[in-house]
Design a protein around this motif. Structure first.
Motif, PDB file in Angstrom:
ATOM      1  N   ARG B 120       0.853  -1.186   0.000  1.00 15.48           N
ATOM      2  CA  ARG B 120       0.000   0.000   0.000  1.00 15.48           C
ATOM      3  C   ARG B 120       0.889   1.236   0.000  1.00 15.48           C
ATOM      4  NH1 ARG B 120      -4.884   2.007   0.197  1.00 15.48           N
ATOM      5  NH2 ARG B 120      -5.811  -0.066   0.264  1.00 15.48           N
ATOM      6  N   ASN B 154      -2.827  14.586  -4.596  1.00 17.45           N
ATOM      7  CA  ASN B 154      -3.903  14.941  -3.677  1.00 17.45           C
ATOM      8  C   ASN B 154      -5.141  14.113  -3.934  1.00 17.45           C
ATOM      9  OD1 ASN B 154      -2.221  16.905  -2.664  1.00 17.45           O
ATOM     10  ND2 ASN B 154      -3.109  18.553  -3.877  1.00 17.45           N
ATOM     11  N   CYS B 155      -5.412  13.865  -5.195  1.00 18.37           N
ATOM     12  CA  CYS B 155      -6.627  13.134  -5.542  1.00 18.37           C
ATOM     13  C   CYS B 155      -6.537  11.673  -5.120  1.00 18.37           C
ATOM     14  CB  CYS B 155      -6.863  13.249  -7.046  1.00 18.37           C
ATOM     15  SG  CYS B 155      -8.363  12.454  -7.605  1.00 18.37           S
ATOM     16  N   LYS B 244      -6.634   5.604  -8.266  1.00 17.60           N
ATOM     17  CA  LYS B 244      -7.028   5.388  -6.861  1.00 17.60           C
ATOM     18  C   LYS B 244      -7.899   4.132  -6.766  1.00 17.60           C
ATOM     19  CE  LYS B 244      -8.694   6.192  -2.653  1.00 17.60           C
ATOM     20  NZ  LYS B 244      -8.113   5.318  -1.643  1.00 17.60           N
ATOM     21  N   VAL B 245      -8.863   4.045  -7.679  1.00 18.16           N
ATOM     22  CA  VAL B 245      -9.758   2.895  -7.685  1.00 18.16           C
ATOM     23  C   VAL B 245      -8.972   1.628  -8.038  1.00 18.16           C
ATOM     24  CG1 VAL B 245     -11.819   1.965  -8.773  1.00 18.16           C
ATOM     25  CG2 VAL B 245     -11.691   4.392  -8.296  1.00 18.16           C
ATOM     26  N   GLU B 248      -7.051   0.208  -5.013  1.00 14.80           N
ATOM     27  CA  GLU B 248      -7.915  -0.535  -4.084  1.00 14.80           C
ATOM     28  C   GLU B 248      -8.263  -1.893  -4.669  1.00 14.80           C
ATOM     29  OE1 GLU B 248      -8.228   0.582  -1.163  1.00 14.80           O
ATOM     30  OE2 GLU B 248      -7.503   2.613  -1.587  1.00 14.80           O
ATOM     31  N   HIS B 425      -0.870  15.091   5.023  1.00 17.52           N
ATOM     32  CA  HIS B 425      -1.446  14.527   6.248  1.00 17.52           C
ATOM     33  C   HIS B 425      -2.251  13.254   6.019  1.00 17.52           C
ATOM     34  CE1 HIS B 425      -1.353  18.869   7.837  1.00 17.52           C
ATOM     35  NE2 HIS B 425      -0.445  18.188   8.492  1.00 17.52           N
ATOM     36  N   VAL B 426      -2.772  13.084   4.797  1.00 26.06           N
ATOM     37  CA  VAL B 426      -3.692  11.970   4.561  1.00 26.06           C
ATOM     38  C   VAL B 426      -3.023  10.654   4.956  1.00 26.06           C
ATOM     39  CG1 VAL B 426      -3.020  11.691   2.131  1.00 26.06           C
ATOM     40  CG2 VAL B 426      -5.328  11.018   2.860  1.00 26.06           C
ATOM     41  N   GLN B 427      -3.805   9.733   5.421  1.00 20.76           N
ATOM     42  CA  GLN B 427      -3.384   8.435   5.990  1.00 20.76           C
ATOM     43  C   GLN B 427      -2.940   8.573   7.446  1.00 20.76           C
ATOM     44  OE1 GLN B 427      -0.958   5.864   3.554  1.00 20.76           O
ATOM     45  NE2 GLN B 427      -2.019   6.391   1.670  1.00 20.76           N
ATOM     46  N   THR B 428      -2.873   9.807   7.927  1.00 19.02           N
ATOM     47  CA  THR B 428      -2.579  10.117   9.342  1.00 19.02           C
ATOM     48  C   THR B 428      -1.399   9.341   9.931  1.00 19.02           C
ATOM     49  OG1 THR B 428      -4.291   8.592  10.188  1.00 19.02           O
ATOM     50  CG2 THR B 428      -4.948  10.859   9.817  1.00 19.02           C
ATOM     51  N   THR B 430       1.837  11.023   9.369  1.00 19.20           N
ATOM     52  CA  THR B 430       2.935  11.981   9.236  1.00 19.20           C
ATOM     53  C   THR B 430       3.299  12.581  10.592  1.00 19.20           C
ATOM     54  OG1 THR B 430       2.053  12.477   7.053  1.00 19.20           O
ATOM     55  CG2 THR B 430       3.753  13.948   7.897  1.00 19.20           C
ATOM     56  N   ARG B 442       4.844   7.389  11.209  1.00 18.63           N
ATOM     57  CA  ARG B 442       4.658   6.275  12.134  1.00 18.63           C
ATOM     58  C   ARG B 442       4.078   5.096  11.350  1.00 18.63           C
ATOM     59  NH1 ARG B 442      -0.503   6.909  15.026  1.00 18.63           N
ATOM     60  NH2 ARG B 442      -1.983   7.766  13.529  1.00 18.63           N
ATOM     61  N   LYS B 444       1.313   2.373  11.818  1.00 17.91           N
ATOM     62  CA  LYS B 444       0.203   2.056  12.732  1.00 17.91           C
ATOM     63  C   LYS B 444       0.320   0.615  13.217  1.00 17.91           C
ATOM     64  CE  LYS B 444      -3.279   5.352  11.124  1.00 17.91           C
ATOM     65  NZ  LYS B 444      -3.370   5.636   9.690  1.00 17.91           N
TER      66      LYS B 444
END
Lengths: 233, 736
Positions: B120, B154-155, B244-245, B248, B425-428, B430, B442, B444
């Motif tokens: 990912r 960004n998209c 993006k699709v 996934e 920041h996306v995916q939180t 950073t 980090r 997760k």
């Protein structure tokens, strides 16, 4: 309580939202596919950020026609709590669940920055654990977050206390200089008249832990949890 | 029928290479086959000029779960059941022709490389080079490239956490756009870009195939694009939503029992992707080219095979198990089509409407010629290295004025005006945002974290490709070490001029030797790489620019430090040197010499042992919680590094030692292996002990505090003035 997190093709904040409400705050949370229509098992719905259907045509303009949005509308009509974040806010406006529109940022650039949001109304189910006038440090990330509506609508929103958040400096001063996207009256988040549907451009789910820069975003989810759990009891 | 020169030029094959094809096939190639050879023997796919050199690079490590070369990228163990793969890819020529789409599809391409491994994507970085921004076309390229990266990244929901940008006239007209992607995999869930057994189906998923990007690999990427009046049609158009699709759907598909292989469709389209899969599987392949879904009617097999339409992937699927695969892709509203079958044999056989239009041995296609050369050091380089730096005049402006100029240089000023256009920041995950030496993320579910960075100073590599590239490795690692992370793996993005010239052959040879020497010294592998040659601007080769991407491991991510000074009264310490200020030799290839005196000269130096010991002491001090900040001394030297730490921390600093007569060399010299840390005065002796044990020189420079900067008797400056120059320098330099 159980959060339902709507996933459109192109949504990217669903996992971050899940992490915030489930991983950090310990609530049940499930993803809802855009074709799903049954929302009865959820206590609250989140429309997370991203680029639903690629945001082709206009942000949120295609998502409003998805089957799940019909279900969200019914859920909201029955008084169910709905929060739209970033693209979710755009979808709520496109769907007519919230008034106004989100236009291209006035400087025409995408902006990813930390913002300070002044809490203008602490009596909503989304802000009851905050204090009016306090600021929340929460990042934003969008190219189309410039909130606009006609004069009468703005007057009504302001008069009814439906403006929930405004872009401010850390001390809570709301100034044109601090406005990151050109939103009228520095509006960052609004709520519907009934008080159960809120939209905001900044991302509370991206401010869920001190390690990643702050956890002020939890104020919003904690408020929801407190109020919803109280009604479930 | 003998082939025309025009045809050979179109696919960038030489007459000799054409003769070699006839020799191998025992006949003249059909036009379609010639297209396949042109693509697979292009520099971009076949690494004709770099393969022999790249083979010398270190590629082993205890941490490697998948060796580089076995798949599209090596996979590195991070512990706690987590593994990571990462890679850099260039999109220089497409970005020179069409900056927005060129950069966007560069990002899209490297992301596909990573999720093809089953990983990912968790971070993007980009390393950019442009001409000086006072030129209107350069600003057009700059804005287009940033817009393209911003739009695609960004998209797609992958944070863009770092990278670099550097301006020099050497890149005017031929910008460098290198994108790096990092992916996270559960250990043991790596995907392979190969089939398992004969009968496995080859499935194309994602976008339809159009006429875009034909000859992208052979034409745009593998020769000087300045020869081409109009190559815009060879640039593809990206659709980040579709990708993006696709991410996934593809990652989800790997959980299906029938999906045995996954491969990205990038440069040279189906040709490269499918044939490389056949090679890796050790099988033949039958392609039914008329089954490929198309965007437009009337496309020839040649066009279908060579199209570089974006957002397509290939799957190898066990025969009879394709049903659930179709269902999954339908759920994501994506096309999935069987376009071939792996088979016993050695040939790739292409069928169009039931007729075999080509049958060629896979190995003949994939085994591109290898050009070996030994570089000879050019005299002009010796002259540049021997330049007398002490003859550099001392500026008539005051030291404060020079410092402000340096801070406002587009090569030094804050990059915030750029990266605020990227979602970081996306995916939180950073933990350390862009703007520091390295980004920290980090992981997760684990206490661990990673640090990532890219580095390369083209000026230094120009002045000494061997030492310069070793410095690029050292600095890419130093950027990690100053956060507390242990460097564990590298990737490289080679950007060079025309490899058919002796100077560039010398640069390539030396540069890769330096990279290997440095990676060996650090004891870390190079897990992936990319080569972009024929980068020339106005007929002149660019500075050799071997961009190094580095990845480091933090066992406890909470223990990281950042670049900014923290508290009043803290001691400022420099590790790696025993005196505060630099000497005249430090000016070699420096920003100061270029910006103030318009010169790129001198002999860069690196003491590799000192470098490694210094980084180790820095990490050790961070791990033990002894230091509060860490920052690398690089572009602009010590004065700029101290100012950056002060401005980032929002607190002043005072350096006691006087810079002396050559205050310019003292403050702005760029001698390597120096790190600035700050600590409470109580911890100073502990840090001294660590340094002493490891034989690392160090010096206490001064203290943190106040609202001004002072450097001995040379500079006293309100912090606000430095802040303004550094924070607004970039916007001012790039304003229309």
């Amino acid at each position: 309580m159980k959060f339902g997190i709507v996933v459109f093709p192109g949504t990217w904040s669903e996992k971050d939202t899940h992490h915030a409400v489930n991983g950090v705050l310990g609530q049940d949370a499930e993803y809802i596919w855009h074709g799903d229509e049954a929302l009865d098992q959820y206590d609250a719905i989140v429309l997370p950020g991203g680029f639903s259907y690629g945001d082709f045509l206009r942000c949120g303009a295609i998502a409003r026609f998805s089957p799940v949005m019909e279900a969200v509308r019914n859920f909201a009509d029955k008084g169910g709590p709905v929060v739209g974040i970033c693209n979710g806010f755009q979808v709520l406006c496109e769907s007519g669940l919230l008034p106004g529109v989100l236009m291209r940022n006035d400087h025409l650039e995408f902006r990813c920055i930390w913002t300070d949001l002044k809490v203008e109304n602490d009596t909503t189910m989304f802000t009851s654990t905050a204090t009016k006038g306090q600021t929340l440090h929460i990042p934003m990330s969008h190219g189309e977050g410039n909130y606009q509506a006609d004069e009468a609508t703005i007057e009504k929103l302001e008069g009814n206390g439906q403006v929930v958040f405004r872009y401010a400096d850390a001390a809570g001063n709301v100034t044109p200089e601090i406005n990151p996207n050109g939103s009228i009256n520095n509006i960052a988040g609004i709520i519907n008249e009934r008080g159960n549907v809120m939209g905001m451009m900044p991302h509370p789910e991206k401010a869920s832990e001190k390690l990643i820069g702050g956890d002020d975003g939890n104020v919003i989810f904690k408020s929801m949890i407190e109020n919803i759990v109280a009604t479930l009891a | 029928m003998p082939v025309t020169q025009e045809t050979l030029d179109e696919i960038a094959l030489s007459r000799d290479e054409y003769e070699a094809i006839i020799d191998r096939l025992g006949r003249e190639p059909e036009p379609l086959e010639l297209g396949l050879f042109g693509a697979l023997w292009s520099e971009h796919c076949g690494y004709k000029h770099t393969k022999a050199l790249l083979r010398t690079l270190p590629s082993s490590s205890d941490r490697l779960l998948v060796a580089p070369g076995a798949e599209n990228a090596g996979v590195v163990d991070l512990g706690d059941g987590l593994a990571v793969c990462f890679k850099i890819e260039s999109h220089n020529h497409p970005s020179a022709v069409e900056p927005f789409e060129g950069a966007a599809t560069g990002v899209g391409g490297i992301i596909r490389d990573i999720f093809a491994m089953g990983a990912r994507p968790i971070a993007l970085l980009n390393s950019l080079r442009f001409g000086q921004p006072d030129d209107a076309r350069t600003r057009y390229l700059l804005n287009g490239v940033i817009g393209g990266i911003s739009s695609y990244g960004n998209c797609i929901g992958i944070p863009d956490v770092g990278g670099e940008i550097f301006f020099s006239d050497t890149y005017k007209g031929n910008p460098l756009v290198n994108a790096m992607c990092v992916g996270l995999i559960e250990n043991g869930k790596m995907a392979s870009a190969s089939a398992k057994e004969p009968g496995d189906l080859l499935m194309l998923v994602g976008a339809d195939t159009g006429r875009d990007g034909i000859h992208g690999a052979s034409g745009l990427a593998s020769r000087s694009f300045e020869e081409q009046a109009e190559m815009r049609s060879a640039v593809q158009v990206g659709n980040p939503f579709l990708e993006k699709v696709l991410i996934e759907a593809c990652i989800e598909s790997l959980d299906l029992p029938g999906v045995v292989g996954l491969q990205d469709c990038g440069a040279a389209g189906i040709t490269s992707a499918a044939i490389e899969m056949a090679e890796r599987s050790g099988m033949g392949l039958k392609l039914t080219i008329d089954d490929v879904p198309r965007r437009e009617e009337g496309m020839t097999p040649y066009e279908v095979m060579l199209s570089e339409s974006q957002e397509r992937m290939l799957l190898a699927v066990t025969h009879g198990m394709e049903g659930p695969v179709f269902d999954l892709f339908e759920k994501w509203d994506l096309d999935a089509t069987v376009i071939g079958e792996f088979e016993l044999g050695e040939n790739v056989r292409i069928y169009d409407e039931g007729v075999e239009v080509s049958s060629t041995p896979v190995i003949t296609l994939t085994d591109a010629p290898e050009y070996k050369f030994a570089g000879v050091k050019p005299q002009w380089l010796t002259d540049l290295q021997n330049a007398d730096l002490s003859a550099t005049p001392i500026p008539s402006e005051s030291p404060s004025e020079i410092l402000l100029k340096m801070l406002a240089s587009p090569n030094i000023a804050s990059r915030f005006p750029i990266y605020r256009q990227y979602d970081y920041h996306v995916q939180t995950n950073t933990v350390v945002e862009p703007g520091g030496d390295a980004a920290v993320l980090r992981l997760k579910g684990s206490k661990r974290g990673i640090a990532v960075s890219t580095d390369c100073n083209g000026r230094i590599c120009y002045l000494d490709p061997e030492i310069g590239t070793a410095i690029a490795v050292a600095e890419a690692c130093r950027n990690l070490s100053v956060t507390g992370a242990l460097p564990v793996a590298l990737t490289d993005g080679l950007n060079f001029g025309n490899p058919e010239t002796p100077d560039v052959q010398f640069q390539l040879t030396e540069s890769i030797a330096g990279m290997g020497r440095a990676a060996d010294a650090f004891g870390i592998p190079i897990v992936s790489g990319n080569a972009s040659l024929y980068n020339q601007s106005q007929g002149t080769d660019i500075f050799p620019t071997p961009i190094i991407g580095s990845l480091g491991l933090l066992k406890d991510v909470e223990k990281h430090v950042t670049a900014g000074f923290k508290s009043d009264g803290d001691v400022i310490i420099m590790l790696g040197a025993d005196s505060a200020w630099d000497d005249i030799d430090g000016l070699a290839g420096s920003e100061y010499l270029d910006l103030i005196h318009g010169k790129v000269e001198g002999q860069p130096k690196l003491d590799m042992d000192l470098e490694i010991r210094t980084q180790a002491v820095c990490r050790d001090a961070i791990e033990k919680g002894l230091v509060k900040s860490g920052h690398d001394v690089s572009d602009g030297g010590l004065a700029v590094a101290i100012t950056e730490s002060a401005v980032i921390g929002g607190i002043g600093a005072s350096i006691t030692a006087a810079p002396g007569e050559r205050w310019d060399a003292a403050m702005f010299g760029e001698t390597q292996s120096r790190i600035i840390v700050s600590a409470t005065s109580e911890n100073l002796s502990e840090i001294e002990k660590l340094a002493q044990v490891s034989n690392v020189p160090m010096v206490a420079l001064g203290t943190v505090g106040g609202e001004s900067l002072s450097f001995g008797d040379s500079i006293t400056l309100p912090l606000a003035d430095a802040d303004d120059a550094w924070k607004n320098g970039f916007s001012r330099a790039t304003a229309d």
